[in-house]
Design a protein around this motif. Sequence first.
Motif, PDB file in Angstrom:
ATOM      1  N   ARG A 145       0.882  -0.880  -0.195  1.00 48.63           N
ATOM      2  CA  ARG A 145       0.020  -0.015   0.166  1.00 48.63           C
ATOM      3  C   ARG A 145       1.169   1.171  -0.404  1.00 48.63           C
ATOM      4  N   GLU A 146       2.055   0.942   0.667  1.00 47.46           N
ATOM      5  CA  GLU A 146       2.879   2.134   0.910  1.00 47.46           C
ATOM      6  C   GLU A 146       3.703   2.561  -0.874  1.00 47.46           C
ATOM      7  N   ARG A 147       4.241   1.499  -1.319  1.00 43.77           N
ATOM      8  CA  ARG A 147       4.282   1.454  -2.435  1.00 43.77           C
ATOM      9  C   ARG A 147       3.497   2.091  -3.105  1.00 43.77           C
ATOM     10  N   GLU A 148       1.893   2.088  -3.176  1.00 44.72           N
ATOM     11  CA  GLU A 148       0.618   2.414  -4.403  1.00 44.72           C
ATOM     12  C   GLU A 148       0.939   4.610  -3.749  1.00 44.72           C
ATOM     13  N   VAL A 149       0.550   4.398  -1.938  1.00 44.67           N
ATOM     14  CA  VAL A 149       0.810   5.963  -2.192  1.00 44.67           C
ATOM     15  C   VAL A 149       2.045   6.154  -3.124  1.00 44.67           C
ATOM     16  N   MET A 150       2.888   6.043  -3.127  1.00 41.29           N
ATOM     17  CA  MET A 150       4.511   6.198  -3.220  1.00 41.29           C
ATOM     18  C   MET A 150       4.521   6.990  -4.674  1.00 41.29           C
ATOM     19  N   GLU A 151       3.675   5.958  -5.422  1.00 46.17           N
ATOM     20  CA  GLU A 151       3.716   6.290  -6.895  1.00 46.17           C
ATOM     21  C   GLU A 151       3.043   7.081  -7.262  1.00 46.17           C
ATOM     22  N   LEU A 152       1.494   7.570  -6.458  1.00 45.26           N
ATOM     23  CA  LEU A 152       0.567   8.518  -7.211  1.00 45.26           C
ATOM     24  C   LEU A 152       1.340   9.807  -6.195  1.00 45.26           C
ATOM     25  N   ILE A 153       1.923  10.081  -5.053  1.00 40.51           N
ATOM     26  CA  ILE A 153       2.765  11.082  -5.102  1.00 40.51           C
ATOM     27  C   ILE A 153       3.872  11.199  -5.863  1.00 40.51           C
ATOM     28  N   LEU A 154       4.231  10.200  -6.699  1.00 40.39           N
ATOM     29  CA  LEU A 154       5.131  10.716  -7.819  1.00 40.39           C
ATOM     30  C   LEU A 154       4.280  11.282  -8.941  1.00 40.39           C
ATOM     31  N   GLU A 155       3.635  11.029  -9.357  1.00 43.71           N
ATOM     32  CA  GLU A 155       2.014  11.344 -10.001  1.00 43.71           C
ATOM     33  C   GLU A 155       2.331  12.953 -10.201  1.00 43.71           C
ATOM     34  N   GLY A 156       2.401  13.729  -8.900  1.00 45.60           N
ATOM     35  CA  GLY A 156       2.051  15.294  -8.721  1.00 45.60           C
ATOM     36  C   GLY A 156       0.583  14.668  -7.412  1.00 45.60           C
ATOM     37  N   LEU A 157       0.073  13.847  -7.579  1.00 50.50           N
ATOM     38  CA  LEU A 157      -1.520  14.095  -7.675  1.00 50.50           C
ATOM     39  C   LEU A 157      -1.027  14.595  -5.350  1.00 50.50           C
ATOM     40  N   ILE A 162      -5.992  11.165  -3.891  1.00 50.41           N
ATOM     41  CA  ILE A 162      -4.756   9.504  -3.544  1.00 50.41           C
ATOM     42  C   ILE A 162      -5.829   9.050  -2.997  1.00 50.41           C
ATOM     43  N   ALA A 163      -6.657   9.752  -2.182  1.00 47.39           N
ATOM     44  CA  ALA A 163      -7.078   9.195  -1.168  1.00 47.39           C
ATOM     45  C   ALA A 163      -8.749   8.545  -2.072  1.00 47.39           C
ATOM     46  N   ASP A 164      -9.268   9.381  -3.174  1.00 48.91           N
ATOM     47  CA  ASP A 164     -10.455   9.155  -4.018  1.00 48.91           C
ATOM     48  C   ASP A 164     -10.025   7.707  -4.949  1.00 48.91           C
ATOM     49  N   ARG A 165      -8.799   7.831  -5.250  1.00 46.20           N
ATOM     50  CA  ARG A 165      -8.437   6.525  -6.419  1.00 46.20           C
ATOM     51  C   ARG A 165      -7.859   5.639  -5.495  1.00 46.20           C
ATOM     52  N   LEU A 166      -7.046   5.679  -4.286  1.00 42.75           N
ATOM     53  CA  LEU A 166      -7.360   4.518  -3.778  1.00 42.75           C
ATOM     54  C   LEU A 166      -8.331   3.931  -2.634  1.00 42.75           C
ATOM     55  N   SER A 167      -9.187   4.984  -2.764  1.00 41.59           N
ATOM     56  CA  SER A 167     -10.806   4.337  -1.814  1.00 41.59           C
ATOM     57  C   SER A 167     -10.088   3.949  -0.488  1.00 41.59           C
ATOM     58  N   SER A 188      11.146  15.519   1.554  1.00 40.50           N
ATOM     59  CA  SER A 188       9.548  15.911   0.017  1.00 40.50           C
ATOM     60  C   SER A 188       9.182  15.644  -0.903  1.00 40.50           C
ATOM     61  N   ALA A 189       8.672  15.336  -1.407  1.00 38.72           N
ATOM     62  CA  ALA A 189       7.917  14.894  -2.511  1.00 38.72           C
ATOM     63  C   ALA A 189       8.965  14.849  -4.168  1.00 38.72           C
ATOM     64  N   VAL A 190       9.636  15.910  -3.836  1.00 39.94           N
ATOM     65  CA  VAL A 190      10.470  16.508  -4.729  1.00 39.94           C
ATOM     66  C   VAL A 190      11.964  15.543  -4.661  1.00 39.94           C
ATOM     67  N   GLU A 191      12.323  15.551  -3.352  1.00 38.68           N
ATOM     68  CA  GLU A 191      13.266  14.639  -2.715  1.00 38.68           C
ATOM     69  C   GLU A 191      13.449  13.495  -2.726  1.00 38.68           C
ATOM     70  N   LEU A 192      12.015  12.658  -3.058  1.00 40.80           N
ATOM     71  CA  LEU A 192      11.377  11.332  -3.387  1.00 40.80           C
ATOM     72  C   LEU A 192      11.472  11.037  -4.941  1.00 40.80           C
ATOM     73  N   ALA A 193      11.723  11.590  -5.596  1.00 38.84           N
ATOM     74  CA  ALA A 193      11.750  12.167  -7.037  1.00 38.84           C
ATOM     75  C   ALA A 193      13.015  11.739  -7.587  1.00 38.84           C
ATOM     76  N   GLN A 194      13.800  12.594  -7.084  1.00 42.75           N
ATOM     77  CA  GLN A 194      14.975  12.542  -7.261  1.00 42.75           C
ATOM     78  C   GLN A 194      15.793  11.819  -7.286  1.00 42.75           C
ATOM     79  N   MET A 195      15.619  10.937  -5.628  1.00 37.27           N
ATOM     80  CA  MET A 195      16.121   9.790  -5.362  1.00 37.27           C
ATOM     81  C   MET A 195      15.897   8.662  -6.555  1.00 37.27           C
ATOM     82  N   LEU A 196      15.059   8.879  -6.589  1.00 31.71           N
ATOM     83  CA  LEU A 196      14.465   7.326  -7.596  1.00 31.71           C
ATOM     84  C   LEU A 196      14.937   7.855  -8.716  1.00 31.71           C
TER      85      LEU A 196
END
Length: 201
Positions: A145-157, A162-167, A188-196
């Motif tokens: 679930r954390e991976r799912e949330v992470m991927e949606l964070i990286l999409e900039g949502l 994200i809550a609606d997408r994952l119910s 931050s999401a920016v740091e996360l994106a740079q890391m990946l």
Amino acid sequence: MSTAIAHIVDDDEAIRDALAWLFKTRDVPCRPWPGGEEFLAEWQPDWRGCIVLDIRMTGMSGLECFDALNARGNAMPVIFITGHGDVPMAVSALKKGAFDFIEKPFNDLDLAALVEKAIAHDNARQRATADRDTIEARLATLSAREREVMELILEGLYNKVIADRLSISMRTVEAHRSRVFEKMHVRSAVELAQMLTTLRG
């Protein structure tokens, strides 16, 4: 982590001795080898540094040694020492992944600088590999679930999207987001994106 060493592979003892002396004056650790067979017999995949390889040798040629190293997954940069007539072969080796080549008679300082550049390149590769291993280890701690949330964070949502997408509730998204940042050691999401990007790049 092993010491970075310049491996001198040349069947001419005088050249081996001259290069060993040259590298010693530049504080570059080195080890001479009388031929490709001897080098391959002891080569280890975790060795660091670079390989200075004569393209023409009796017995196994430099190109044959290079091909064997590639087949074994060697990651150390390879610098070929070539004669004038060997330049086309050296260019072909560059296309196969050789780091560079230098023509005889070469300037000692030019070769020493090239070796230092190759070792710096290998050090950077080692650091990048270590960084990727660290990131992979952090990713492995995330739940599905954390991976799912992470991927949606990286999409900039936004959290609400994200809550609606994952119910799930926004509070749950916020909790997952917080745990993702904590486990990935980012703020931050920016740091996360740079890391990946480092990982995937």
